[in-house]
Design a protein around this motif. Structure first.
Motif, PDB file in Angstrom:
ATOM      1  N   LYS A   1       0.699  -1.441  -0.131  1.00  0.00           N
ATOM      2  CA  LYS A   1       0.072   0.113   0.139  1.00  0.00           C
ATOM      3  C   LYS A   1       0.694   1.402   0.256  1.00  0.00           C
ATOM      4  O   LYS A   1       1.749   1.437   0.954  1.00  0.00           O
ATOM      5  CB  LYS A   1      -0.952  -0.104   1.219  1.00  0.00           C
ATOM      6  CG  LYS A   1      -1.947   1.092   1.305  1.00  0.00           C
ATOM      7  CD  LYS A   1      -2.903   1.005   2.615  1.00  0.00           C
ATOM      8  CE  LYS A   1      -3.909   2.307   2.323  1.00  0.00           C
ATOM      9  NZ  LYS A   1      -4.822   2.239   3.797  1.00  0.00           N
ATOM     10  N   SER A   2       0.595   2.148  -0.983  1.00  0.00           N
ATOM     11  CA  SER A   2       1.471   3.348  -1.184  1.00  0.00           C
ATOM     12  C   SER A   2       0.889   4.219  -0.050  1.00  0.00           C
ATOM     13  O   SER A   2       0.076   4.271   0.615  1.00  0.00           O
ATOM     14  CB  SER A   2       1.218   4.117  -2.665  1.00  0.00           C
ATOM     15  OG  SER A   2       1.596   3.088  -3.442  1.00  0.00           O
ATOM     16  N   GLU A   3       1.959   5.316   0.519  1.00  0.00           N
ATOM     17  CA  GLU A   3       1.765   6.205   1.233  1.00  0.00           C
ATOM     18  C   GLU A   3       1.108   7.232   0.794  1.00  0.00           C
ATOM     19  O   GLU A   3       1.484   7.937  -0.202  1.00  0.00           O
ATOM     20  CB  GLU A   3       3.039   6.657   2.016  1.00  0.00           C
ATOM     21  CG  GLU A   3       2.839   7.597   2.946  1.00  0.00           C
ATOM     22  CD  GLU A   3       4.695   7.844   3.614  1.00  0.00           C
ATOM     23  OE1 GLU A   3       4.468   8.627   4.511  1.00  0.00           O
ATOM     24  OE2 GLU A   3       5.394   7.297   2.991  1.00  0.00           O
ATOM     25  N   LYS A   4       0.164   7.933   1.515  1.00  0.00           N
ATOM     26  CA  LYS A   4      -0.473   9.055   1.219  1.00  0.00           C
ATOM     27  C   LYS A   4       0.288  10.301   1.865  1.00  0.00           C
ATOM     28  O   LYS A   4       0.443  10.317   3.379  1.00  0.00           O
ATOM     29  CB  LYS A   4      -1.976   8.963   1.978  1.00  0.00           C
ATOM     30  CG  LYS A   4      -2.728  10.586   1.644  1.00  0.00           C
ATOM     31  CD  LYS A   4      -4.234  10.337   1.927  1.00  0.00           C
ATOM     32  CE  LYS A   4      -4.939  11.547   1.666  1.00  0.00           C
ATOM     33  NZ  LYS A   4      -5.932  11.715   2.430  1.00  0.00           N
ATOM     34  N   VAL A   5       0.477  11.198   1.171  1.00  0.00           N
ATOM     35  CA  VAL A   5       1.306  12.323   1.629  1.00  0.00           C
ATOM     36  C   VAL A   5       0.817  13.646   1.322  1.00  0.00           C
ATOM     37  O   VAL A   5       1.529  14.739   1.657  1.00  0.00           O
ATOM     38  CB  VAL A   5       2.959  12.368   0.869  1.00  0.00           C
ATOM     39  CG1 VAL A   5       3.669  10.872   1.482  1.00  0.00           C
ATOM     40  CG2 VAL A   5       2.871  12.372  -0.651  1.00  0.00           C
TER      41      VAL A   5
ATOM     42  N   GLN B   1       0.168  10.482  -3.544  1.00  0.00           N
ATOM     43  CA  GLN B   1       0.881   9.257  -2.868  1.00  0.00           C
ATOM     44  C   GLN B   1       2.408   9.202  -3.319  1.00  0.00           C
ATOM     45  O   GLN B   1       2.773   9.661  -4.012  1.00  0.00           O
ATOM     46  CB  GLN B   1       0.141   7.783  -3.470  1.00  0.00           C
ATOM     47  CG  GLN B   1      -1.420   7.994  -3.186  1.00  0.00           C
ATOM     48  CD  GLN B   1      -2.016   6.738  -3.481  1.00  0.00           C
ATOM     49  OE1 GLN B   1      -1.985   6.257  -4.710  1.00  0.00           O
ATOM     50  NE2 GLN B   1      -2.605   5.913  -2.624  1.00  0.00           N
ATOM     51  N   ALA B   2       3.029   8.415  -2.256  1.00  0.00           N
ATOM     52  CA  ALA B   2       4.362   8.054  -2.530  1.00  0.00           C
ATOM     53  C   ALA B   2       4.729   6.696  -2.407  1.00  0.00           C
ATOM     54  O   ALA B   2       4.010   5.907  -1.608  1.00  0.00           O
ATOM     55  CB  ALA B   2       5.218   8.967  -1.539  1.00  0.00           C
ATOM     56  N   PRO B   3       5.496   5.919  -3.215  1.00  0.00           N
ATOM     57  CA  PRO B   3       5.830   4.731  -3.074  1.00  0.00           C
ATOM     58  C   PRO B   3       6.362   4.280  -1.570  1.00  0.00           C
ATOM     59  O   PRO B   3       7.042   5.038  -0.854  1.00  0.00           O
ATOM     60  CB  PRO B   3       6.833   4.309  -3.926  1.00  0.00           C
ATOM     61  CG  PRO B   3       6.897   5.481  -5.118  1.00  0.00           C
ATOM     62  CD  PRO B   3       6.451   6.779  -4.292  1.00  0.00           C
ATOM     63  N   ALA B   4       5.690   3.096  -1.188  1.00  0.00           N
ATOM     64  CA  ALA B   4       6.246   2.517  -0.064  1.00  0.00           C
ATOM     65  C   ALA B   4       7.369   1.551   0.111  1.00  0.00           C
ATOM     66  O   ALA B   4       8.052   1.388   1.072  1.00  0.00           O
ATOM     67  CB  ALA B   4       5.075   2.052   0.748  1.00  0.00           C
TER      68      ALA B   4
END
Length: 320
Positions: free
Chosen positions: A112-116, A142-145
Motif C-alpha cells: 500500500k502506497s503512502e498518502k502524503v 501518494q508516494a511509493p512505500a
C-alpha cells in the motif's frame, strides 16, 4: 450550410467533385478518456468517399494523434490523396499521460502506497472571470512505500505532449496547377489571407519583404514560447468547460479553424467536415464567409453544434 445527424460513410448526399476543401478532426483511435467513439481510427472508406466528392486539386487538413499519425497517413495515401505536409499545432498546456512507475511497482508487489497530501486538478476557468474550475473532489498525493518503488519514484511511461499533427493532403490535379484552378477554382493555398503580420519590434526580412507579413509556417503555436522565434500563428488551446454548454472533450479552437479554412479556401467556397463533433469548423466557416457541410453521429454533440451555428449565424447577421 447543411448538417446531417447521421454517419458520414458514403457521403451519399454530396455529388462528385463539388467540395472545395476537407477539414476534419476524426477519431484518433487512442480511446481518449475512455470514449468508445475514439477506440479505432475511422474506416478508411471515408477517405475514398471524401476523394470522390472533392474537386480535383482540392486540399484537405486532417487532425491526428502522434501515436497513430503514420497509420492515418497511409490510409489517406492509399485512398488516392497526395501527402503534402504535416502542420504541427504546438501548445504548452498539453495533458501529460503518464503514471508514477514507483506507485505501479507498489501495486504489483501488493504494497500500500503512502498518502502524503491532497490536490485538486485545475480544469480551466469560467468565461470572463478569474474563477477556477476544479474537477471533482480532492485526490490523494501518494508516494511509493516499497524499497523498489522508492528507487523508481518519479519515473514515468510517457512525456508531456506539446503538439498535434494536422496532415495536409491534396486530391490529384486535373492537368497543370494553373489549368486546374481555371477549371475547378481550387489547387492553390491562400497564402495572402493567412499571412502573419509583422510585430511592432520585428523588421521586415528578405530581399523583397511582403508589405502585409510573412507566409505562415507549418508550425502553429498556442502562445509565445519566449525562445526568440515567436514568428508563428498563435492559437490558444480551448480549456475544457470554458463554455458551459459544450461538453466535447476534444474541442478545437474556432480561431485555429478560421485560420485553416482561410488557408485552403476563398469566400463562398464549401468546406466539408465528416466528423464535425460540436461544430468548431462549421462556426469558423460561417464567420469567414464559407459554406459548410458537416456530419455528426452523436446526438449530444450534434445538438451542441446546432446551438453554436445558430449563435454564429446571428452574430454574422448583426455584423453585416
Amino acid at each position: 450550410m447543411k448538417t446531417y445527424h447521421q454517419s458520414c460513410y458514403g457521403l451519399k448526399e454530396i455529388e462528385a467533385e463539388t467540395i472545395d476543401a476537407l477539414i476534419t478532426d476524426p477519431p484518433y483511435g487512442i480511446s481518449f478518456k475512455g470514449h468508445y467513439w475514439d477506440k479505432d481510427l475511422p474506416n478508411p472508406a471515408i477517405w475514398a468517399d471524401a476523394l470522390r466528392v472533392l474537386k480535383p486539386g482540392a486540399f484537405g487538413l486532417v487532425f491526428s494523434s502522434i501515436r497513430l499519425q503514420h497509420r492515418l497517413t497511409v490510409q489517406l495515401e492509399d485512398a488516392g490523396f497526395m501527402i503534402k505536409d504535416v502542420l504541427l499545432w504546438g501548445f504548452l498546456n498539453g495533458m501529460p499521460k503518464s503514471r508514477d512507475v514507483g506507485l505501479e511497482i507498489d501495486k504489483s508487489l501488493g504494497v500500500k502506497s503512502e498518502k502524503v497530501g491532497e490536490y485538486k486538478y485545475v480544469q480551466g476557468y469560467k468565461k470572463d472571470t478569474d474563477t477556477t474550475y476544479y474537477a471533482g473532489e480532492a485526490k490523494a498525493i501518494q508516494a511509493p512505500a516499497s524499497e523498489l518503488g522508492k528507487k523508481y519514484r518519479g519515473f514515468g511511461n510517457g512525456i508531456k505532449p506539446a503538439y498535434e499533427p494536422i496532415i495536409l493532403i491534396q486530391k490529384p490535379f486535373d492537368g497543370k496547377v494553373a489549368d486546374n484552378i481555371i477549371r475547378h477554382g481550387v489547387g492553390g493555398l491562400n497564402l495572402e489571407e493567412t499571412r502573419l503580420p509583422y510585430s511592432a519590434d520585428d523588421g521586415k526580412v528578405g530581399h523583397n519583404p511582403h508589405p502585409v507579413g510573412r507566409v505562415m509556417a507549418n508550425i502553429l503555436r498556442d502562445e509565445e514560447f519566449g525562445d526568440g522565434y515567436d514568428k508563428f500563428f498563435l492559437v490558444p488551446k480551448v480549456r475544457q468547460a470554458k463554455d458551459a454548454f459544450n461538453s466535447h472533450p476534444t474541442l478545437k479552437p474556432t480561431h485555429l479553424m478560421r485560420h485553416l479554412i482561410k488557408l485552403l479556401t476563398v469566400q463562398g467556397q464549401t468546406v466539408l467536415d465528416p466528423f464535425m463533433g460540436s461544430g468548431s469548423t462549421g462556426v469558423a466557416a460561417l464567420e469567414t464567409g464559407r459554406d459548410f457541410i458537416g456530419y455528426e453521429l452523436e446526438e449530444e454533440y450534434f445538438r451542441i453544434a446546432q446551438r453554436r451555428f445558430a449563435a454564429a449565424q446571428k452574430e454574422v447577421a448583426e455584423l453585416s
